[in-house]
Design a protein around this motif. Structure first.
Motif, PDB file in Angstrom:
ATOM      1  N   MET A 249     -94.769  79.680 -20.241  1.00 47.21           N
ATOM      2  CA  MET A 249     -95.499  79.256 -21.427  1.00 47.21           C
ATOM      3  C   MET A 249     -95.358  77.749 -21.570  1.00 47.21           C
ATOM      4  N   THR A 250     -96.494  77.079 -21.847  1.00 44.85           N
ATOM      5  CA  THR A 250     -96.508  75.627 -21.966  1.00 44.85           C
ATOM      6  C   THR A 250     -96.876  75.234 -23.387  1.00 44.85           C
ATOM      7  N   TYR A 251     -96.086  74.343 -23.954  1.00 41.81           N
ATOM      8  CA  TYR A 251     -96.295  73.853 -25.311  1.00 41.81           C
ATOM      9  C   TYR A 251     -96.732  72.394 -25.250  1.00 41.81           C
ATOM     10  N   LEU A 252     -97.697  72.018 -26.084  1.00 41.29           N
ATOM     11  CA  LEU A 252     -98.146  70.634 -26.182  1.00 41.29           C
ATOM     12  C   LEU A 252     -97.960  70.157 -27.612  1.00 41.29           C
ATOM     13  N   CYS A 253     -97.331  68.995 -27.779  1.00 42.88           N
ATOM     14  CA  CYS A 253     -97.198  68.403 -29.103  1.00 42.88           C
ATOM     15  C   CYS A 253     -97.189  66.888 -28.964  1.00 42.88           C
ATOM     16  N   GLY A 254     -98.144  66.243 -29.631  1.00 39.84           N
ATOM     17  CA  GLY A 254     -98.255  64.793 -29.567  1.00 39.84           C
ATOM     18  C   GLY A 254     -99.557  64.356 -30.204  1.00 39.84           C
ATOM     19  N   PRO A 255    -100.053  63.190 -29.842  1.00 41.43           N
ATOM     20  CA  PRO A 255    -101.319  62.713 -30.397  1.00 41.43           C
ATOM     21  C   PRO A 255    -102.439  63.712 -30.133  1.00 41.43           C
ATOM     22  N   PRO A 256    -103.173  64.147 -31.186  1.00 45.14           N
ATOM     23  CA  PRO A 256    -104.200  65.174 -30.983  1.00 45.14           C
ATOM     24  C   PRO A 256    -105.300  64.748 -30.024  1.00 45.14           C
ATOM     25  N   GLY A 257    -105.531  63.440 -29.906  1.00 44.44           N
ATOM     26  CA  GLY A 257    -106.560  62.969 -28.997  1.00 44.44           C
ATOM     27  C   GLY A 257    -106.244  63.233 -27.533  1.00 44.44           C
ATOM     28  N   LYS A 258    -104.985  63.564 -27.224  1.00 43.67           N
ATOM     29  CA  LYS A 258    -104.578  63.828 -25.835  1.00 43.67           C
ATOM     30  C   LYS A 258    -104.667  65.302 -25.462  1.00 43.67           C
ATOM     31  N   TYR A 259    -104.849  66.184 -26.457  1.00 45.82           N
ATOM     32  CA  TYR A 259    -104.774  67.612 -26.175  1.00 45.82           C
ATOM     33  C   TYR A 259    -105.826  68.068 -25.168  1.00 45.82           C
ATOM     34  N   ALA A 260    -107.084  67.696 -25.401  1.00 44.12           N
ATOM     35  CA  ALA A 260    -108.149  68.163 -24.513  1.00 44.12           C
ATOM     36  C   ALA A 260    -107.882  67.714 -23.074  1.00 44.12           C
ATOM     37  N   TYR A 261    -107.437  66.460 -22.905  1.00 45.79           N
ATOM     38  CA  TYR A 261    -107.137  65.944 -21.570  1.00 45.79           C
ATOM     39  C   TYR A 261    -106.019  66.748 -20.917  1.00 45.79           C
ATOM     40  N   LEU A 262    -104.919  66.998 -21.654  1.00 44.90           N
ATOM     41  CA  LEU A 262    -103.786  67.711 -21.074  1.00 44.90           C
ATOM     42  C   LEU A 262    -104.140  69.160 -20.757  1.00 44.90           C
ATOM     43  N   VAL A 263    -104.935  69.774 -21.613  1.00 41.21           N
ATOM     44  CA  VAL A 263    -105.367  71.148 -21.325  1.00 41.21           C
ATOM     45  C   VAL A 263    -106.166  71.186 -20.030  1.00 41.21           C
ATOM     46  N   HIS A 271    -103.457  77.004 -14.500  1.00 42.02           N
ATOM     47  CA  HIS A 271    -102.711  77.544 -15.641  1.00 42.02           C
ATOM     48  C   HIS A 271    -103.709  78.054 -16.676  1.00 42.02           C
ATOM     49  N   PRO A 272    -103.651  79.339 -17.059  1.00 48.55           N
ATOM     50  CA  PRO A 272    -104.649  79.885 -17.984  1.00 48.55           C
ATOM     51  C   PRO A 272    -104.467  79.361 -19.400  1.00 48.55           C
ATOM     52  N   ARG A 273    -105.587  79.234 -20.116  1.00 51.12           N
ATOM     53  CA  ARG A 273    -105.540  78.704 -21.480  1.00 51.12           C
ATOM     54  C   ARG A 273    -104.639  79.534 -22.390  1.00 51.12           C
ATOM     55  N   ARG A 274    -104.553  80.837 -22.147  1.00 52.12           N
ATOM     56  CA  ARG A 274    -103.737  81.690 -23.004  1.00 52.12           C
ATOM     57  C   ARG A 274    -102.245  81.379 -22.872  1.00 52.12           C
ATOM     58  N   ARG A 275    -101.873  80.625 -21.834  1.00 48.67           N
ATOM     59  CA  ARG A 275    -100.465  80.251 -21.652  1.00 48.67           C
ATOM     60  C   ARG A 275    -100.202  78.818 -22.109  1.00 48.67           C
ATOM     61  N   ILE A 276    -101.119  78.276 -22.910  1.00 48.27           N
ATOM     62  CA  ILE A 276    -100.959  76.921 -23.444  1.00 48.27           C
ATOM     63  C   ILE A 276    -100.985  76.996 -24.964  1.00 48.27           C
ATOM     64  N   ARG A 277     -99.955  76.466 -25.606  1.00 43.98           N
ATOM     65  CA  ARG A 277     -99.859  76.497 -27.066  1.00 43.98           C
ATOM     66  C   ARG A 277     -99.891  75.065 -27.591  1.00 43.98           C
ATOM     67  N   LEU A 278    -100.699  74.830 -28.627  1.00 38.53           N
ATOM     68  CA  LEU A 278    -100.860  73.498 -29.201  1.00 38.53           C
ATOM     69  C   LEU A 278    -100.259  73.451 -30.594  1.00 38.53           C
ATOM     70  N   GLU A 279     -99.522  72.393 -30.893  1.00 44.50           N
ATOM     71  CA  GLU A 279     -99.058  72.177 -32.262  1.00 44.50           C
ATOM     72  C   GLU A 279    -100.256  71.800 -33.110  1.00 44.50           C
ATOM     73  N   ALA A 280    -100.425  72.488 -34.249  1.00 41.72           N
ATOM     74  CA  ALA A 280    -101.640  72.311 -35.051  1.00 41.72           C
ATOM     75  C   ALA A 280    -101.460  71.376 -36.230  1.00 41.72           C
ATOM     76  N   ASN A 281    -100.219  71.097 -36.650  1.00 41.61           N
ATOM     77  CA  ASN A 281    -100.062  70.322 -37.883  1.00 41.61           C
ATOM     78  C   ASN A 281    -100.192  68.825 -37.612  1.00 41.61           C
ATOM     79  N   SER A 282    -101.399  68.442 -37.196  1.00 45.94           N
ATOM     80  CA  SER A 282    -101.699  67.040 -36.927  1.00 45.94           C
ATOM     81  C   SER A 282    -103.075  66.720 -37.474  1.00 45.94           C
ATOM     82  N   VAL A 283    -103.362  65.455 -37.633  1.00 45.85           N
ATOM     83  CA  VAL A 283    -104.618  65.028 -38.232  1.00 45.85           C
ATOM     84  C   VAL A 283    -105.758  65.216 -37.243  1.00 45.85           C
ATOM     85  N   ALA A 284    -106.872  65.781 -37.715  1.00 43.16           N
ATOM     86  CA  ALA A 284    -108.032  66.010 -36.857  1.00 43.16           C
ATOM     87  C   ALA A 284    -108.686  64.679 -36.484  1.00 43.16           C
ATOM     88  N   LEU A 285    -109.401  64.671 -35.371  1.00 45.92           N
ATOM     89  CA  LEU A 285    -110.131  63.479 -34.968  1.00 45.92           C
ATOM     90  C   LEU A 285    -111.235  63.181 -35.978  1.00 45.92           C
TER      91      LEU A 285
END
Length: 386
Positions: A249-263, A271-285
């Motif tokens: 399982m892979t967790y991502l937490c950081g600047p929200p603008g980087k999420y799409a790139y890292l995914v 690596h399937p999307r279902r095995r990637i978890r994103l921290e949600a408590n961040s400001v939307a673009l």
């Protein structure tokens, strides 16, 4: 009365005690609602009164605020990776921010909130510049789904963190150490400069003592003395540092603008999307950065938002509805400010809103016209109710 239990449920620690408690309550009859509230409130309080007990300077731009309960009681338990929503008065505006708890769940006498200064950040700059030991704040109880569930997530974790996104990773690492958990944890932590690395000494010390905890620092703008890994954090570097991702399982937490790139980088490694978890408590673009924003609409142009029974205000289209309401002294309940928790839902009686991609709208929201106002933008004049 005898309560049957699925044999698989025996895999859960405490299953027998839980069944025994269900049988006890059934034999005694339904609890009175006030009794239930008395049991639930210590674990899920509506509000906490907190006092800053200590402020730790982690880096030039980062502080950890150690918060204790003002009445001296223990704080509610939480899962590593969760956050609290801290209420902060900034000038004339009372707002809130979701701040990840970086301390260990084993320490219930305090919550550590690690805050990094953000350019233009209303709350982060206010806390770093003005908060002092002894200051009091209120918050909600611990909340959030960005935490480890060993039944579904396994015992082999990869965590990609950037900046203050290391806070929930730090809590998870401290949880493993303090509770002696049998869990493999690999942290890849990206920072701009070597002196931006938060918790560097502790992370390196823990990794040196615990063979199942691995920490890789990646610097995007290294100085002449840096001898470690250098970004960008792309698929090739991820693969080299963490090895095969299959089943992890892979967790991502950081600047929200980087999420799409890292995914995309992770998916390119199979690596399937279902095995990637994103921290949600961040400001939307902001809207201009979202290709779905109607090109013909000016984000700076103002529209009228009418709140039933509370008056009307003029707000720019490109400002999140929650922020615009708070600017004018109107405060829907809110927590994550990223579209996930749904506490800030308002009913749109008339008009049209644009939801950022982060919005986690329920089917009932769409059917009955509710908006998550933290990530909703008013496209037209609106009438709302909350």
């Amino acid at each position: 009365m005898s309560t049957s239990i699925n044999p698989l449920a025996r895999l859960f620690a405490g299953a027998d005690q839980l069944v025994a408690e269900i049988e006890r309550r059934g034999a005694e009859g339904a609890d009175h609602p006030s009794d239930a509230r008395a049991e639930i409130t210590p674990y899920h309080p509506k509000a906490l009164d907190l006092t800053v007990a200590e402020i730790v300077e982690e880096t030039e731009t980062t502080r950890t605020f150690r918060m204790r309960r003002t009445d001296g009681e223990l704080l509610p338990p939480f899962l590593a990776g969760q956050y609290i929503s801290l209420h902060v008065q900034v000038g004339d505006v009372l707002t809130n921010r979701a701040l990840s708890i970086s301390s260990s769940p084993a320490a219930r006498d305090h919550y550590d909130l690690t805050v990094r200064r953000l350019r233009g950040g209303r709350v982060s700059n206010h806390l770093i510049d003005t908060a002092r030991v002894g200051d009091r704040f209120t918050s909600g109880g611990p909340i959030g789904t960005f935490c480890h569930d060993p039944l579904f997530h396994g015992d082999d974790i990869v965590f990609l963190a950037g900046g203050s996104g290391v806070a929930p990773a730090m809590s998870m690492i401290r949880d493993i150490v303090d509770h002696g958990l049998s869990r493999r944890f690999t942290l890849v932590y990206g920072s701009r400069h070597a002196d931006d690395v938060i918790f560097r000494d502790e992370l390196d010390a823990v990794a040196g003592k615990h063979p199942d905890i691995t920490v890789h620092h990646v610097i995007s703008d290294p100085g002449p003395d840096w001898t470690g890994e250098v970004g960008p954090l792309d698929a090739a570097l991820i693969s080299r540092l963490v090895g095969p991702l299959a089943g992890r399982m892979t967790y991502l937490c950081g600047p929200p603008g980087k999420y799409a790139y890292l995914v995309r980088q992770l998916e390119s490694l199979g690596h399937p999307r279902r095995r990637i978890r994103l921290e949600a408590n961040s400001v939307a673009l902001p809207p201009p950065a979202d290709p779905r924003w109607p090109a013909e609409l000016d984000p700076e142009e103002k529209v009228t938002v009418t709140v039933r029974g509370q008056g009307s205000v003029e707000v720019p289209r490109g400002r999140p509805l929650l922020d615009a309401l708070e600017d004018n002294g109107l405060r829907p309940e809110a927590s994550c400010r990223s579209g996930e928790c749904a506490l800030c839902r308002v009913r749109v009686c008339s008009g049209e809103v644009f939801h950022a991609e982060e919005a986690r709208l329920r089917a009932s929201d769409r059917e009955f016209g509710f908006a998550h106002c933290c990530v909703a933008y008013p496209l037209t004049d609106l009438e709302i109710d909350f």
